[in-house]
Enzyme design. Structure first.
Site, PDB file in Angstrom:
ATOM      1  N   GLU A 103       8.131   5.099  -2.672  1.00 27.12           N
ATOM      2  CA  GLU A 103       6.748   5.423  -2.325  1.00 27.12           C
ATOM      3  C   GLU A 103       6.626   6.863  -1.803  1.00 27.12           C
ATOM      4  O   GLU A 103       5.649   7.555  -2.097  1.00 27.12           O
ATOM      5  CB  GLU A 103       6.226   4.448  -1.267  1.00 27.12           C
ATOM      6  CG  GLU A 103       5.743   3.126  -1.821  1.00 27.12           C
ATOM      7  CD  GLU A 103       4.339   3.260  -2.403  1.00 27.12           C
ATOM      8  OE1 GLU A 103       3.346   3.025  -1.707  1.00 27.12           O
ATOM      9  OE2 GLU A 103       4.258   3.629  -3.587  1.00 27.12           O
ATOM     10  N   ALA A 118      -7.368   0.838  -7.578  1.00 23.51           N
ATOM     11  CA  ALA A 118      -8.432   0.072  -6.910  1.00 23.51           C
ATOM     12  C   ALA A 118      -8.116  -0.187  -5.447  1.00 23.51           C
ATOM     13  O   ALA A 118      -8.768  -0.999  -4.804  1.00 23.51           O
ATOM     14  CB  ALA A 118      -8.663  -1.245  -7.647  1.00 23.51           C
ATOM     15  N   GLY A 119      -7.084   0.471  -4.912  1.00 17.04           N
ATOM     16  CA  GLY A 119      -6.724   0.281  -3.512  1.00 17.04           C
ATOM     17  C   GLY A 119      -6.005  -1.023  -3.238  1.00 17.04           C
ATOM     18  O   GLY A 119      -6.019  -1.524  -2.112  1.00 17.04           O
ATOM     19  N   LEU A 120      -5.343  -1.564  -4.270  1.00 19.83           N
ATOM     20  CA  LEU A 120      -4.691  -2.868  -4.136  1.00 19.83           C
ATOM     21  C   LEU A 120      -3.160  -2.768  -4.106  1.00 19.83           C
ATOM     22  O   LEU A 120      -2.460  -3.764  -4.291  1.00 19.83           O
ATOM     23  CB  LEU A 120      -5.126  -3.794  -5.273  1.00 19.83           C
ATOM     24  CG  LEU A 120      -6.639  -4.062  -5.345  1.00 19.83           C
ATOM     25  CD1 LEU A 120      -6.967  -4.914  -6.574  1.00 19.83           C
ATOM     26  CD2 LEU A 120      -7.143  -4.740  -4.080  1.00 19.83           C
ATOM     27  N   GLY A 121      -2.638  -1.577  -3.876  1.00 15.41           N
ATOM     28  CA  GLY A 121      -1.197  -1.419  -3.685  1.00 15.41           C
ATOM     29  C   GLY A 121      -0.369  -1.538  -4.941  1.00 15.41           C
ATOM     30  O   GLY A 121       0.784  -1.975  -4.872  1.00 15.41           O
ATOM     31  N   SER A 122      -0.904  -1.129  -6.087  1.00 16.25           N
ATOM     32  CA  SER A 122      -0.153  -1.291  -7.342  1.00 16.25           C
ATOM     33  C   SER A 122       1.112  -0.438  -7.344  1.00 16.25           C
ATOM     34  O   SER A 122       2.170  -0.896  -7.803  1.00 16.25           O
ATOM     35  CB  SER A 122      -1.033  -0.954  -8.547  1.00 16.25           C
ATOM     36  OG  SER A 122      -1.495   0.384  -8.487  1.00 16.25           O
ATOM     37  N   SER A 123       1.062   0.793  -6.829  1.00 18.52           N
ATOM     38  CA  SER A 123       2.259   1.647  -6.860  1.00 18.52           C
ATOM     39  C   SER A 123       3.347   1.099  -5.942  1.00 18.52           C
ATOM     40  O   SER A 123       4.538   1.144  -6.272  1.00 18.52           O
ATOM     41  CB  SER A 123       1.905   3.089  -6.474  1.00 18.52           C
ATOM     42  OG  SER A 123       1.611   3.200  -5.098  1.00 18.52           O
ATOM     43  N   ASP A 148       1.853  -0.748   2.598  1.00 14.10           N
ATOM     44  CA  ASP A 148       1.743  -1.373   1.281  1.00 14.10           C
ATOM     45  C   ASP A 148       3.076  -1.951   0.817  1.00 14.10           C
ATOM     46  O   ASP A 148       3.147  -3.096   0.367  1.00 14.10           O
ATOM     47  CB  ASP A 148       1.236  -0.362   0.246  1.00 14.10           C
ATOM     48  CG  ASP A 148      -0.251  -0.084   0.371  1.00 14.10           C
ATOM     49  OD1 ASP A 148      -0.839  -0.461   1.400  1.00 14.10           O
ATOM     50  OD2 ASP A 148      -0.817   0.518  -0.556  1.00 14.10           O
ATOM     51  N   SER A 189       1.877  -5.222 -15.251  1.00 11.81           N
ATOM     52  CA  SER A 189       1.220  -5.481 -13.968  1.00 11.81           C
ATOM     53  C   SER A 189      -0.100  -6.193 -14.187  1.00 11.81           C
ATOM     54  O   SER A 189      -0.796  -5.928 -15.168  1.00 11.81           O
ATOM     55  CB  SER A 189       0.979  -4.175 -13.220  1.00 11.81           C
ATOM     56  OG  SER A 189       0.369  -4.429 -11.963  1.00 11.81           O
TER      57      SER A 189
END
Length: 491
Positions: free
Chosen positions: A240, A190-195, A251, A184
């Protein structure tokens, strides 16, 4: 069944090829094979999905107002290798979080997942997790990262649970052995939708292996493409739920379809309203990670308490944020909007500045975020606001199209000196994409032999974000030849 992604006939032993054999007289005789050949292993392929940022409306969205979330060109990449029939194992490998685990396919709890009252299909809509299925998976998480610290184990077990739940839901006991390897370029936590990006990759990969998707291909009608994207999105949401319990769904929706959405939840007892912005333009974005730890729950609670204390005043601020969000949505969807024209960008940038100022009034900024605004906005580089919960985390800057390279270089030096992490990215780009097979034509001498194969070893050895992007052919937010995306644009 929809049309699958087909392997070319005559390649790697697929039906349709012809061969030369030696006849009894010693002469080479061309014969066409009459016997049905066994199905070949699927070629290695890569699935990719973007992260996201909240562009407008954070915090107000918690109180029933609208928010805009948009895809960014930082992405997750999932490399899928199909093993030979004799290898009855499935391996999940996420080197970025030091996670590696292998399960024996025949030992997994297929019996309960295949029961008629439990079995789900690729076209099903699943909005809750089945407690019996969750319980059946638990024993297969017991030895995940057994010797890691408990906080790391929790992250790894969540990843394993998310994968196993959709693998067992979509797959069958006859599923081929596989290795799923993830890299990745999205900062984690960091609140950037990685999951969500990972969930989309896993969902798309499994549906492709099941041949439950048509396309992506250049001539695919947008309506058909949207149906395929929605199928991926449904199962990404299931993944999710396994990770987060009660996700909003925004997200994974942005990560699947790309572009942007307007998101609103007026009643927490009902599903949110998610309206795609199919015509959202691609915009130049500077993303800065403050490296300042933050707590979303703390910041949300802080605003809630402020609203309880000053209901009318804070209510007016939340209404103003909602107005900025909806004005921005109308502006960005306007056919006259020109993403390369300064005046168009200035209008959006000013709305970002207004939105940030209102968030500051709610007390959710941080000195590290304000320092970014000081360095960027005051030097005429662009328009900056915090993104997400605030209190740290990340900022986003809409870059002026005419900003000089020298100004950007000086900014990068200052950010490095002050321990910020900077990413030049694109806002509103592609959603989920596929490189099938995992062969890239990159303009090098490998192209004379059909391109460079991206095997697991190359994938694992790619050095950092730049190395991964260079390997998969998307360096500088470009599109490597061979990547395909479901085209959902409206205009």
């Amino acid at each position: 069944m929809p049309e699958p992604l087909h392997l070319p006939n005559g390649v790697n032993g697929t039906p349709g090829g012809s061969r030369h054999v030696n006849g009894g007289n010693g002469l080479a005789v061309r014969q066409r094979s009459q016997r049905k050949q066994s199905s070949p292993m699927l070629p290695a392929f890569i699935v990719s999905a973007p992260g996201k940022v909240i562009m407008f409306g954070e915090h107000a969205v918690v109180h029933g107002k609208a928010a805009i979330a948009a895809a960014i060109s930082l992405r997750s990449y999932l490399h899928v290798t199909t093993l030979s029939k004799s290898k009855r194992i499935v391996t999940l490998r996420f080197p970025d979080i030091d996670f590696l685990h292998t399960w024996n396919i025949d030992d997994l709890p297929w019996s309960i997942f295949q029961r008629p009252d439990k079995k789900k299909y690729y076209y099903d809509l699943v909005t809750t997790l089945d407690p019996d299925l969750l319980a059946a998976v638990q024993p297969h998480l017991a030895d995940v990262s057994l010797h890691k610290p408990e906080d790391i184990r929790k992250i790894h077990r969540n990843s394993a649970l998310s994968f196993l739940y959709i693998f067992l839901s979509l797959g069958s006991p006859s599923f081929h052995g596989c290795m799923y390897t993830l890299r990745s370029t999205i900062p984690i936590g960091a609140g950037l939708g990685s999951s969500a990006s990972i969930a989309v990759c896993l969902s798309a990969a499994l549906l492709l292996q099941l041949r439950a998707l048509s396309g992506p291909h250049p001539d695919q009608p947008p309506d058909e493409a949207r149906l395929q994207v929605e199928r991926i999105n449904r199962w990404a949401f299931v993944a999710e739920m396994a990770t987060h319990g009660n996700p909003s769904g925004v997200d994974n929706t942005v990560s699947t379809q790309g572009k942007a959405v307007v998101f609103q939840r007026t009643d927490y007892g009902k599903p949110p309203t998610v309206s795609p912005l199919w015509d959202f333009p691609e915009l130049p974005l500077l993303l800065v990670n403050t490296r300042q730890a933050k707590s979303t729950a703390h910041e949300v609670a802080k605003v809630g308490k402020l609203r309880d204390t000053h209901p009318k005043l804070v209510g007016n601020i939340l209404d103003a944020i909602d107005k900025a969000t909806r004005t921005a949505s109308d502006l960005l969807e306007d056919p006259e909007f020109d993403s390369e024209e300064v005046e168009s960008l200035r209008k959006v940038g000013e709305l970002m500045t207004i939105n940030h100022g209102l968030l500051v009034a709610l007390g959710v900024s941080h000195p590290r975020l304000e320092r970014v605004r000081e360095l960027v906005d005051h030097d005429g580089i662009g328009w900056t606001k915090l993104t997400g919960a605030g209190g740290g985390g990340c900022s986003i800057t809409l870059l002026r199209p005419d900003v000089s390279a020298e100004k950007l270089r000086k900014l990068e030096e200052k950010l490095d000196q002050e321990n910020y992490e900077k990413f030049e990215t694109t806002l509103g780009g592609d959603g989920v994409g596929v490189l099938w097979p995992a062969v890239l034509k990159n303009g090098l001498e490998d192209d004379d032999e059909g391109g460079m194969e991206i095997d697991v070893e190359k994938f694992l050895n790619a050095d950092g974000i730049a190395g991964v992007e260079r390997l998969v052919g998307v360096e500088g937010a470009g599109r490597g030849e061979g990547w395909r995306f479901w085209s959902v644009e409206g205009r």
